[in-house]
Design a protein around this motif. Sequence first.
Motif, PDB file in Angstrom:
ATOM      1  N   ASP A  90      26.552 -25.238  -5.625  1.00  0.00           N
ATOM      2  CA  ASP A  90      27.774 -24.804  -4.941  1.00  0.00           C
ATOM      3  C   ASP A  90      28.725 -25.952  -4.638  1.00  0.00           C
ATOM      4  OD1 ASP A  90      26.058 -22.669  -4.852  1.00  0.00           O
ATOM      5  OD2 ASP A  90      25.580 -22.948  -2.731  1.00  0.00           O
ATOM      6  N   VAL A  93      28.755 -27.061   1.060  1.00  0.00           N
ATOM      7  CA  VAL A  93      29.068 -25.858   1.828  1.00  0.00           C
ATOM      8  C   VAL A  93      30.588 -25.775   1.956  1.00  0.00           C
ATOM      9  CG1 VAL A  93      28.672 -24.636   3.985  1.00  0.00           C
ATOM     10  CG2 VAL A  93      26.981 -26.275   3.158  1.00  0.00           C
ATOM     11  N   ASN A  94      31.178 -24.821   1.321  1.00  0.00           N
ATOM     12  CA  ASN A  94      32.643 -24.692   1.300  1.00  0.00           C
ATOM     13  C   ASN A  94      33.333 -26.005   0.949  1.00  0.00           C
ATOM     14  OD1 ASN A  94      32.536 -21.984   2.056  1.00  0.00           O
ATOM     15  ND2 ASN A  94      32.413 -22.550   4.234  1.00  0.00           N
ATOM     16  N   GLY A  95      32.753 -26.707  -0.003  1.00  0.00           N
ATOM     17  CA  GLY A  95      33.392 -27.944  -0.437  1.00  0.00           C
ATOM     18  C   GLY A  95      32.981 -29.184   0.335  1.00  0.00           C
ATOM     19  N   GLU A 360      23.076 -22.466   6.303  1.00  0.00           N
ATOM     20  CA  GLU A 360      23.803 -21.298   6.797  1.00  0.00           C
ATOM     21  C   GLU A 360      24.403 -21.522   8.179  1.00  0.00           C
ATOM     22  OE1 GLU A 360      24.756 -18.941   4.688  1.00  0.00           O
ATOM     23  OE2 GLU A 360      23.635 -20.313   3.393  1.00  0.00           O
ATOM     24  N   ARG A 363      27.506 -23.337   7.679  1.00  0.00           N
ATOM     25  CA  ARG A 363      28.538 -22.412   7.216  1.00  0.00           C
ATOM     26  C   ARG A 363      29.115 -21.612   8.383  1.00  0.00           C
ATOM     27  NH1 ARG A 363      28.523 -21.305   1.885  1.00  0.00           N
ATOM     28  NH2 ARG A 363      26.262 -21.406   1.673  1.00  0.00           N
ATOM     29  N   GLN A 366      31.307 -23.713  10.430  1.00  0.00           N
ATOM     30  CA  GLN A 366      32.580 -23.946   9.738  1.00  0.00           C
ATOM     31  C   GLN A 366      33.543 -22.773   9.927  1.00  0.00           C
ATOM     32  OE1 GLN A 366      31.868 -24.868   5.653  1.00  0.00           O
ATOM     33  NE2 GLN A 366      31.362 -27.014   6.065  1.00  0.00           N
ATOM     34  N   SER A 367      32.980 -21.580  10.071  1.00  0.00           N
ATOM     35  CA  SER A 367      33.848 -20.410  10.227  1.00  0.00           C
ATOM     36  C   SER A 367      34.645 -20.503  11.516  1.00  0.00           C
ATOM     37  CB  SER A 367      33.018 -19.125  10.200  1.00  0.00           C
ATOM     38  OG  SER A 367      32.244 -19.058  11.385  1.00  0.00           O
ATOM     39  N   GLN A 371      36.613 -26.018   7.604  1.00  0.00           N
ATOM     40  CA  GLN A 371      35.762 -26.512   6.534  1.00  0.00           C
ATOM     41  C   GLN A 371      35.845 -28.014   6.383  1.00  0.00           C
ATOM     42  OE1 GLN A 371      36.937 -24.038   3.284  1.00  0.00           O
ATOM     43  NE2 GLN A 371      36.178 -22.190   4.284  1.00  0.00           N
TER      44      GLN A 371
END
Lengths: 466, 354
Positions: A90, A93-95, A360, A363, A366-367, A371
């Motif tokens: 991936d 995580v989100n970059g 997770e 992640r 980050q929400s 990010q």
Amino acid sequence: MGYSKLIKGLLLSMLLVIVGCGQKEEGTGTDTSSDSQTSSNTNNQAYAPTPDGNEQFVPVLSYRTGPYAPNGTGVANGFVDYLKLVDARDGGVNGVRISFEECETEYKTDRGVECYERLKGLGPTGATVFNPNSTGVTFALTEKTTTDKIPLITMGYGRSESRDGSVFPWNFPMMGTYWTAADVLVQHVGNLSGGLDKLKGKKIALVYHDSPFGKEPIPLLQKRSEMHGFSLTTIPVTHPGVEQKAAWLQVRQDKPDYVFLWGWGVMNSTSIKEAAAVRYPREQMFGVWWSGAEPDVTPAGDDSIGYSSVTLQHSAGSDNQVHKDIFKYVYDAGAGSGDRDRVGEVLYNRGMLNAAIVVEVIRNAQSKYGQKPLTGEQIRWGIENFELTQAQIDKLGLTGMVQPIKLSCSDHEGTRIARIHTWNGKTWEYSSDWIEASDAVIKPMVETAASNYAKEKNITRASCES
Amino acid sequence: MFYRETGQFKTSYQADQAIFPIRQDRIFILIWLLIGFAVIPLVASEYAFRAILIPVTIMGLAALGLNILVGYCGQVSLGTGAFMAVGAYAAYNFMIRVPELNPLFCFVLGGLTATGVGILFGIPSLRIKGFYLAVATLALQFFTDWAFSRIGWFTNYTPSGSIAVQPVEVFGFAFNTPLRKYFLCLTILSIFALVAKNIVRGRIGRAWMATRDMDVAAEIIGIRPMYAKLSAFAVSSFFIGIAGALWAYIYLGSWEPLAFDINVSFSVLFMVIIGGLGSIVGGLMGAAFITLLPLMLNQLPSAMGFEISTALIKHLEIMIFGALIIFFLAVEPLGFARLWQIAKEKLRLWPFPH
């Protein structure tokens, strides 16, 4: 003086050793199943900052040497492989890339603390979250993380009362504490005897590792023994647990109806062998989830057949999507941390699941915070408000390995269900349905213990409503 | 050249009896104190404080204590871990049961409790010697291991047997940052080193050394062996007890009986042997060596850019560590203290050896 020659010789031989062993891994003598090392690999990735600084640093406290190595290695490999997978598949995580460094603790408290100090400041935002993989180290770090503001995830170990987030804001004994494990085991043997009320007059012996880890379940078992009228004998085994003759002699004399095994590392296989030596039926032995993996049963050979343990939700198996991905992205790329055929062992899966949860929660944090690399404090929010739904589990390729989890300030554990699995000589097979630990029993104990802790340490309970 | 004492005349008894009669020694000590109290706090990182400096100072104190017993009085002891444990648990119990007490005072009480236990277990030394005594002290080690993990009262009935300490606060001043902790440990170490140095130079120390060198002869010249041996046990266990309390409160913060097991006894004994038996500075050097070397060896490969597994690093660490100990003992059985002395003798003549 001829010392210069000696020193040169010494240096030279050191160099030879380094070069010679450079390609070899896994230094444990007790490891029975490792044949060839397929991948050449570096499971020790020393941390080096990336130029752009867009990374989240995850410290890894592991032990690949000493009496606990056969077990510690599996956990560490699973953990590290998953982190590698996230980066390879991936791109983080989100970059935000995941970087990590391993530090060897030998399962010793002082070395664990040293590792913690060594790793906590690395990375652009410091260490994300610590997974000490040792109850002793968890106890020591509980004091330190509060001031350093770094959360601790202790999946299936650590302080049982630390699930109370109002007293232990930084501890997260996710997916099960020792009290949960002990409660599930009591319920299971209750079911086997035909109901909890049938336990009256029965004898249960606890053979435990004489350390905070082994002593944790005792209060719960005592409570349960008062409730159901079974008698409880506690039999300590001194670290590292290779000498257990006396303990099993006592078991032979007492003839308990069930033996609960609370061991780790070489202690487990020794227990099973000793049980066989005194002819104690393995069918009546039940281990905690740290006493129910391949390294615990394989050294005892056929003597282990029929031995059971509670699982931390998952058992062995390498057929999930996540395993396929690990083979594809990590092992096929030659970056695997261990032996390819040991992927999917119980402890490997546990380490992997642990890493998956770490990823997770990052992640999740980050929400809320964006990010970018996050601090320990932000990650803490991510853990406390963490929810793992069935849909997410399926998406992660973990179907069947873990049940939905939901954490909250008052419940840092998230879920309290577990299954029992039994060793049939070749593999682990589930031998019970999901059993949920009774919160009616555990919760009051958690509250008392947490209050005592708060009182002793002068902590004012935080409010959980906000 | 550097160590030439030519021209330094001792014109009074006072000058003759000074701790450091040579000016260079005084300067050296001053420099070391300056480094310890001023330079290190300015430059050291948090990691250095927590993982290196604090344990080294505390272990230095323990080694100092053991050196009094083994190095000065010649009584081999494998009970260091036990004395440390007694100091730590006693301090904990005083603190938890009498919360009004000043923590530092509790440490002293912990030390005194260790003294009591030390005297009690020193009694066998009046009859048995050498290795046999070592075995007797080993019994103490196992006894405390057992007592602290089995008797619930000592741990305030903590279910897990693991103790989490209270914060150390003296008159509203909390020793909670690494720097403050370090200062506390270093100050205590300095004071105790001074005390030890003075004891061993005086009547008591001479009695110990006489007993060590030949107990029969010592007895004939009028030294009471009971008094000499038991006082060595008492002073030594007091030091070690304090070190134990500091180790628990300042360094660990939370511990289980395993934190003071036989390995601690061994490593402190190694510190004393490698540092130099019968030398104050030797014990400190030994403590630094034994504590730091594994950490250095552990971090060296990655610092040098080798990518090797943590397991291999650990194994290398053990191998090299063992090899170095053998090497040092082969080269200089009298330890670092002797090396330091040789260096001083060489420096005295340098650069014109004759």
